[in-house]
Enzyme design. Structure first.
Site, short mmCIF file in Angstrom:
data_model
loop_
_atom_site.label_atom_id
_atom_site.label_comp_id
_atom_site.label_asym_id
_atom_site.label_seq_id
_atom_site.Cartn_x
_atom_site.Cartn_y
_atom_site.Cartn_z
N GLY A 279 -0.68 4.26 -4.59
CA GLY A 279 0.77 4.12 -4.71
C GLY A 279 1.19 2.88 -5.48
O GLY A 279 2.01 2.96 -6.41
N SER A 280 0.63 1.72 -5.11
CA SER A 280 1.03 0.50 -5.81
C SER A 280 0.45 0.48 -7.22
O SER A 280 1.05 -0.08 -8.15
CB SER A 280 0.59 -0.74 -5.03
OG SER A 280 -0.78 -0.66 -4.68
N CYS B 299 0.83 -1.20 0.00
CA CYS B 299 0.00 0.00 0.00
C CYS B 299 0.87 1.25 0.00
O CYS B 299 1.44 1.62 1.03
CB CYS B 299 -0.93 0.01 1.19
SG CYS B 299 -1.98 1.46 1.04
N GLY B 300 0.95 1.88 -1.15
CA GLY B 300 1.79 3.06 -1.30
C GLY B 300 1.27 4.26 -0.54
O GLY B 300 2.04 4.98 0.10
N HIS B 301 -0.04 4.49 -0.59
CA HIS B 301 -0.54 5.69 0.11
C HIS B 301 -0.28 5.57 1.60
O HIS B 301 -0.01 6.55 2.29
CB HIS B 301 -2.04 5.92 -0.20
CG HIS B 301 -2.98 5.34 0.80
ND1 HIS B 301 -3.49 4.06 0.70
CD2 HIS B 301 -3.49 5.86 1.96
CE1 HIS B 301 -4.29 3.83 1.75
NE2 HIS B 301 -4.32 4.90 2.52
N ASP C 12 -10.07 3.93 -4.20
CA ASP C 12 -8.95 4.70 -3.67
C ASP C 12 -9.14 6.16 -4.04
O ASP C 12 -9.28 6.51 -5.21
CB ASP C 12 -7.64 4.15 -4.26
CG ASP C 12 -6.41 4.60 -3.49
OD1 ASP C 12 -6.45 5.70 -2.90
OD2 ASP C 12 -5.42 3.86 -3.49
O1 LIG Z 1 -1.71 3.31 -2.40
C1 LIG Z 1 -1.93 2.11 -2.51
O2 LIG Z 1 -1.08 1.33 -2.94
C2 LIG Z 1 -3.24 1.62 -2.10
N1 LIG Z 1 -4.20 2.52 -1.57
C3 LIG Z 1 -5.37 1.73 -1.21
C4 LIG Z 1 -5.24 0.50 -2.08
C5 LIG Z 1 -3.78 0.32 -2.38
O3 LIG Z 1 -3.27 -0.59 -1.45
#
Ligand SMILES: O=C(O)[C@H]1NCC[C@@H]1O
Length: 339
Positions: free
Chosen positions: A260-261, A93-95, A255
């Protein structure tokens, strides 16, 4: 295993690009297991009630996201994370890392702090990820993270999506597997269409692909699952322009950030389609309007795949603290979802 009373769970609330991050600080029983994967499996099998309590209504909602910190089992990592959401547990999870980088420093969890950036090594279920947290001597700011190897699993995969017809997707791994597809294929416009329509189309695509597509990762256990579908504006070529993206993951969760991912996956796909070169940055915008800047850092191998390490940059913000309780006779309060 049922919930243990009295329930009293403390959290810090953050967001990155509008996407929530509920960081659990105390109140859960200890997660048993030698490895991060063991601990996730232990939580899934024994303590899933706590995930529902924290992610579902009335304390959360169907688009809620959270994380727990546990002891890493990779020596080079300072922290290990378990990511939780409306459906279960995710691999990257990038965020969350962008928010957590600031959290780790601001809460005094990092021993050696350097300016202008502090390095934080985080074990994610998909593997070790490095975050670099901007620190000017007084406060923290933007965070960039470098991904695990990202690769294209399949390109131009045709799939018959019920109610939408034949759609052609690319399947990419960016710490989690995603289907990536321009919204135009569904007759939708990523900027103009209702989020509910984009959510439905992406969710239907994920559902059918989960039934039909067998995923595998060359060396990482527990990640071979289609996490979601990312719709794009189809603008992969024009580097100067912002490109829009909406990621619908888990059980039709949207999202708010550019993901992020998902951004790692999109820039990796653009690289392997010869749209960007190493170190060329692109701006990705999510449904809240906030952006991440991403680039490919270098090419690496991942089993039989040519892969890339990507870098994604954004900023997370603190937005509160919570203490959650549950009365023993409150059945509804254990968690439910309206979708
Ligand atoms: O930023 C992310 O990677 C994610 N945000 C919620 C779902 C993903 O994991």
């Amino acid at each position: 295993m049922p919930l243990t009373f009295p329930v009293k769970i403390s959290t810090t609330e953050m967001h990155t690009g509008g996407e929530p991050l509920r960081i659990v600080e105390s109140g859960l029983p200890e997660l048993q297991g030698a490895t991060l994967l063991d601990k996730i499996n232990y939580m899934r099998n024994n303590l899933d009630e706590y995930r529902k309590l924290l992610m579902w209504e009335p304390r959360g909602h169907s688009d809620m996201f959270g994380m727990l910190l546990v002891t890493p089992d990779i020596e080079s990592c300072d922290f290990a994370c378990i990511f939780i959401h409306n459906e279960g547990y995710s691999t990257m999870c990038g965020h969350a890392l962008i928010a957590f980088g600031r959290y780790a420093i601001e809460k005094g969890l990092v021993k050696t702090i350097t300016s202008p950036e502090t390095r934080v090594n985080i074990q994610c279920p998909c593997g070790p990820v490095t975050a670099y947290v901007t620190y000017d001597g007084q406060s923290t700011g933007a965070v960039r993270f470098q991904s695990v190897p990202c690769f294209v699993f399949k390109t131009d995969l045709a799939v018959e999506v019920p109610c939408y017809g034949q759609i052609t997707v690319d399947i990419v791994y960016g710490g989690a597997f995603y289907a990536i597809v321009p919204a135009g294929q569904y007759g939708l416009d990523i900027r103009e269409s209702k989020v509910s329509d984009l959510r439905e189309a992406a969710g239907a695509t994920t559902d059918i692909l989960r039934k039909q597509l067998k995923l595998s990762h060359p060396d990482t256990e527990g990640v071979s699952h289609l996490f979601g579908t990312i719709m794009t504006d189809g603008n992969d070529a024009n580097l100067e322009e912002i490109t829009d993206t909406i990621c619908v993951f888990a059980e039709r969760e949207v999202d708010r950030s550019p993901c992020g991912s998902g951004t790692s996956s999109r820039i990796a796909l653009q690289y392997f389609k010869n749209k960007v070169k190493v170190n060329q940055s692109r701006t990705f915008r999510g449904p809240s309007g906030d952006v991440f800047i991403a680039k490919v850092v270098k090419e690496v191998n991942c089993g039989k795949y040519r892969a890339v390490v990507t870098e994604v940059k954004g900023q997370g913000y603190f937005c509160g603290n919570s203490t959650f309780t549950l009365e023993e006779n409150d059945v509804t309060g254990r968690g439910f979802l309206l979708q």
